[in-house]
Design an enzyme around this catalytic site. Structure first.
Site, PDB file in Angstrom:
ATOM      1  N   GLU A  95       0.790  -1.235   0.000  1.00 18.48           N
ATOM      2  CA  GLU A  95       0.000   0.000   0.000  1.00 18.48           C
ATOM      3  C   GLU A  95       0.824   1.287   0.000  1.00 18.48           C
ATOM      4  O   GLU A  95       0.850   2.026   1.000  1.00 18.48           O
ATOM      5  CB  GLU A  95      -0.932   0.011   1.219  1.00 18.48           C
ATOM      6  CG  GLU A  95      -1.915  -1.144   1.232  1.00 18.48           C
ATOM      7  CD  GLU A  95      -2.963  -1.016   2.340  1.00 18.48           C
ATOM      8  OE1 GLU A  95      -2.787  -0.177   3.232  1.00 18.48           O
ATOM      9  OE2 GLU A  95      -3.954  -1.737   2.283  1.00 18.48           O
ATOM     10  N   GLU A 120      -5.573  -8.528   1.137  1.00 20.98           N
ATOM     11  CA  GLU A 120      -6.094  -8.198   2.474  1.00 20.98           C
ATOM     12  C   GLU A 120      -7.580  -7.890   2.384  1.00 20.98           C
ATOM     13  O   GLU A 120      -8.022  -7.191   1.470  1.00 20.98           O
ATOM     14  CB  GLU A 120      -5.426  -6.946   3.070  1.00 20.98           C
ATOM     15  CG  GLU A 120      -4.025  -7.146   3.563  1.00 20.98           C
ATOM     16  CD  GLU A 120      -3.449  -5.881   4.221  1.00 20.98           C
ATOM     17  OE1 GLU A 120      -4.229  -4.988   4.643  1.00 20.98           O
ATOM     18  OE2 GLU A 120      -2.212  -5.785   4.277  1.00 20.98           O
TER      19      GLU A 120
HETATM   20  C1  GAL Z   1      -3.960  -2.181   5.799  1.00 22.24           C
HETATM   21  C2  GAL Z   1      -2.554  -2.511   6.228  1.00 22.24           C
HETATM   22  C3  GAL Z   1      -2.471  -3.531   7.315  1.00 22.24           C
HETATM   23  C4  GAL Z   1      -3.574  -3.424   8.355  1.00 22.24           C
HETATM   24  C5  GAL Z   1      -4.933  -3.204   7.714  1.00 22.24           C
HETATM   25  C6  GAL Z   1      -6.075  -2.953   8.677  1.00 22.24           C
HETATM   26  O1  GAL Z   1      -4.003  -0.894   5.271  1.00 22.24           O
HETATM   27  O2  GAL Z   1      -1.808  -2.992   5.126  1.00 22.24           O
HETATM   28  O3  GAL Z   1      -1.194  -3.477   7.866  1.00 22.24           O
HETATM   29  O4  GAL Z   1      -3.266  -2.568   9.350  1.00 22.24           O
HETATM   30  O5  GAL Z   1      -4.885  -2.128   6.824  1.00 22.24           O
HETATM   31  O6  GAL Z   1      -6.162  -1.623   9.012  1.00 22.24           O
END
Ligand code: GAL
Length: 448
Positions: free
Chosen positions: A161, A347
Site C-alpha cells: 500500500e 487483504e
Molecule cells: C492495511 C494494512 C495492514 C492493516 C490493515 C487494517 O491498510 O496494510 O497493515 O493494518 O490495513 O487496518
C-alpha cells in the site's frame, strides 16, 4: 502464474513480531515513531506485540490446524540489514529461514512482502522515502532477500500500500515517520512508485521463476450527493486513492487528468522515469475494506474534498468507522481487472469488539463480514474477473498502527499479557470453509 485459487491469511512484521531490539535488529521508523509520546493511541507500541518472533512455531502450527495453506508475512528490513545498507544480520536471516522452513514443513506456502512500512530508521535520517537514493538502497535489499530466500519462497510482493505509507507517513504525519506536507508526500510517492517497478525488475533478475506482484489499498469511492461538486470530488479521490500507484506501474502514467495537483510530481521526475515506472508484474494485490462517500469541501486544502464518515451516515460500520459494504470489493475487483493482470485480494477483514465468554470468542460480526466479502469475490470471479486468491487480514490480533491494540482484526484472539492464543468463532468458520466449501464454491464458479 499458476491458475489455482489461493486462500490464506496476511500479516506484517512490525505488527506481530515484537523482539524490536534483540538479536542484532536495527530500529525502524515505526520503532521510533511508536515509542515517541503522543504518536499512537495510548502511546502504545509494538516492542512486544504478539511476540511472533518467539511464537512463530506455535502460530504456524495453529495455521496448519486451521487448514490455512498460504501465509502472507513481511520481512523487516532492519532485522536483515540493521542499518538499511551495509552489514547484514545473520540472526535476522536465521529467523526468516526458520519461519519459511517451518511453513514448508507444514505444507504452508509463504507469500512474502518485502516492504510493509518499517523503513530502517538510519535511512530515514538520510531522508527516507523523500531521498531518491532509496531506489538503490531498496534494490540492494530486494536482491539480497531474493538470493537468501528465493529458493523456497515463490510468491513475492514488492510494496504494501504505497498510498497509505506515503500519505499517512509523509503528508498527514499520522504514521511513521510522522512528516507532513505536500512536498515530502510527492517526493516519497514518486520514489515509492519507482521502487515498486525497480523492485519488481530486481527480484525477477535474481529469480526468474518467482511470481511477483505488489499490493494497493483501494476503496469504492462514491459521491455523497449527486451534485456536480461531489461527483468531481469523488473522481479526484478515486484518482488519488485507487489509481495513483497502479496506473504508472501498468504503463499508464499518473492520473493527472483527473487530479491536476498530481502535476506537481513533475518536480521529482527525472528524464527516463516514465519508462522506469512501468514493470511487468505477475499479479496485482488489492486490499479492500470499505466504501467511502465523498463530498466537496472548502475545509480541506489541495483536495477540496472530504470523506463523510460511516458513523455520520448512520450505516453499519466497524470499530475503525469503516462502512460494512461487501459490494465494494466486487466493484474494486472489476475496476482493477481493467489493468489486465491477475488479481489477488491480499487483504480483507474487519475490527469489531469481540465478546469473550467462557474462553470462547463470539465474533459473529467478523464471521459475517468475511463470508459476505468472500461471496462478492466469488461473484466477481464467476463474472469473469481473473481473481486468483483471497487473504484474510489477519491471523492474530495485533498492533494496528496509530490505533494501537484497540481494534482487533484477528481470526485468533491474543491476550497480550499472557500471549495466549484462542481461535475465534470466525477462525473456526474459516477453517471449516477452507476444508469444504472453499473448494466447492470455487468449483461452482469454474463451471458457471
Ligand atoms: C492495511 C494494512 C495492514 C492493516 C490493515 C487494517 O491498510 O496494510 O497493515 O493494518 O490495513 O487496518
Amino acid at each position: 502464474m499458476e491458475d489455482k485459487f489461493s486462500w490464506g491469511v496476511s500479516t506484517a512484521a512490525y505488527q506481530i513480531e515484537g523482539a524490536h531490539n534483540i538479536h542484532g535488529k536495527g530500529a525502524s521508523i515505526w520503532d521510533v515513531f511508536a515509542n515517541t509520546p503522543g504518536k499512537t493511541h495510548g502511546n502504545q507500541h509494538a516492542n512486544v506485540s504478539c511476540d511472533f518472533y518467539h511464537h512463530y512455531a506455535q502460530d504456524i502450527a495453529l495455521m496448519a490446524q486451521m487448514n490455512i495453506s498460504n501465509f502472507r508475512f513481511s520481512l523487516s528490513w532492519s532485522r536483515i540489514i540493521p542499518g538499511g545498507t551495509g552489514a547484514v544480520n545473520p540472526d535476522g536471516i536465521d529467523f526468516y529461514n526458520k519461519v519459511i522452513d517451518f511453513c514448508l514443513d507444514l505444507g504452508i506456502e509463504p507469500w512474502v512482502t518485502l516492504y510493509h512500512w518499517d523503513l530502517p530508521y538510519s535511512l530515514e535520517l538520510k531522508g527516507g522515502w523523500t531521498n531518491r537514493e532509496i531506489i538503490n538502497w531498496f534494490t540492494v535489499y530486494v536482491q539480497l532477500c531474493l538470493k537468501l530466500f528465493g529458493d523456497r519462497v515463490k510468491h513475492w510482493m514488492i510494496l504494501n500500500e504505497p498510498m497509505v505509507f506515503t500519505g499517512a507517513g509523509y503528508f498527514m504525519g499520522i504514521h511513521a515517520p510522522g512528516r507532513k506536507g505536500l512536498t515530502s508526500f510527492l517526493a516519497a510517492a514518486h520514489h515509492a512508485a519507482l521502487c515498486q517497478a525497480e523492485g519488481t525488475r530486481a527480484a525477477r533478475a535474481i529469480r526468474s521463476d518467482a511470481t511477483i506482484g505488489t499490493t494497493f489499498s483501494c476503496s469504492l469511492i462514491e459521491p455523497y450527493t449527486s451534485s456536480d461538486n461531489d461527483q468531481y470530488a469523488a473522481t479526484k479521490l478515486d484518482a488519488l486513492a485507487n489509481r495513483m500507484f497502479v496506473e504508472p506501474l501498468v504503463g499508464k502514467s499518473y492520473p493527472v487528468k483527473d487530479f491536476k495537483l498530481l502535476n506537481r510530481l513533475e518536480n521529482f521526475v527525472k528524464d527516463g522515469d516514465e519508462a522506469k515506472l512501468a514493470a511487468n508484474v505477475d499479479f496485482i494485490g488489492i486490499q479492500n475494506y470499505t466504501r467511502e462517500k465523498v463530498t466537496h469541501s472548502y475545509m480541506v486544502p489541495l483536495l477540496w474534498a472530504k470523506v463523510v464518515k460511516a458513523s455520520k451516515r448512520s450505516v453499519d460500520h466497524t470499530l475503525m468507522d469503516w462502512e460494512v459494504y461487501p459490494p465494494a470489493i466486487h466493484s474494486m475487483l472489476h475496476q482493477f481487472s481493467s489493468y489486465g493482470k491477475p488479481l489477488i485480494v491480499t487483504e480483507n477483514g474487519a475490527a469489531f469488539n469481540d465478546i469473550i465468554l467462557n474462553n470462547a470468542v463470539h465474533d459473529h460480526q467478523r464471521q459475517q463480514y468475511l463470508q459476505m466479502h468472500i461471496e462478492q469475490v466469488l461473484k466477481a470471479k464467476q463474472e469473469g474477473v481473473d481473481v486468483r486468491g483471497y487473504f484474510v487480514w489477519t491471523l492474530l490480533d495485533n498492533f494496528e498502527w496509530a490505533e494501537g491494540y484497540r481494534p482487533r482484526f484477528g481470526l485468533v484472539h491474543v491476550d497480550f499479557k499472557t500471549q495466549k492464543r484462542v481461535i475465534k468463532y470466525s477462525g473456526h468458520w474459516y477453517a471449516n470453509f477452507l476444508q469444504s466449501h472453499g473448494e466447492s464454491a470455487l468449483q461452482l464458479s469454474r463451471t458457471a
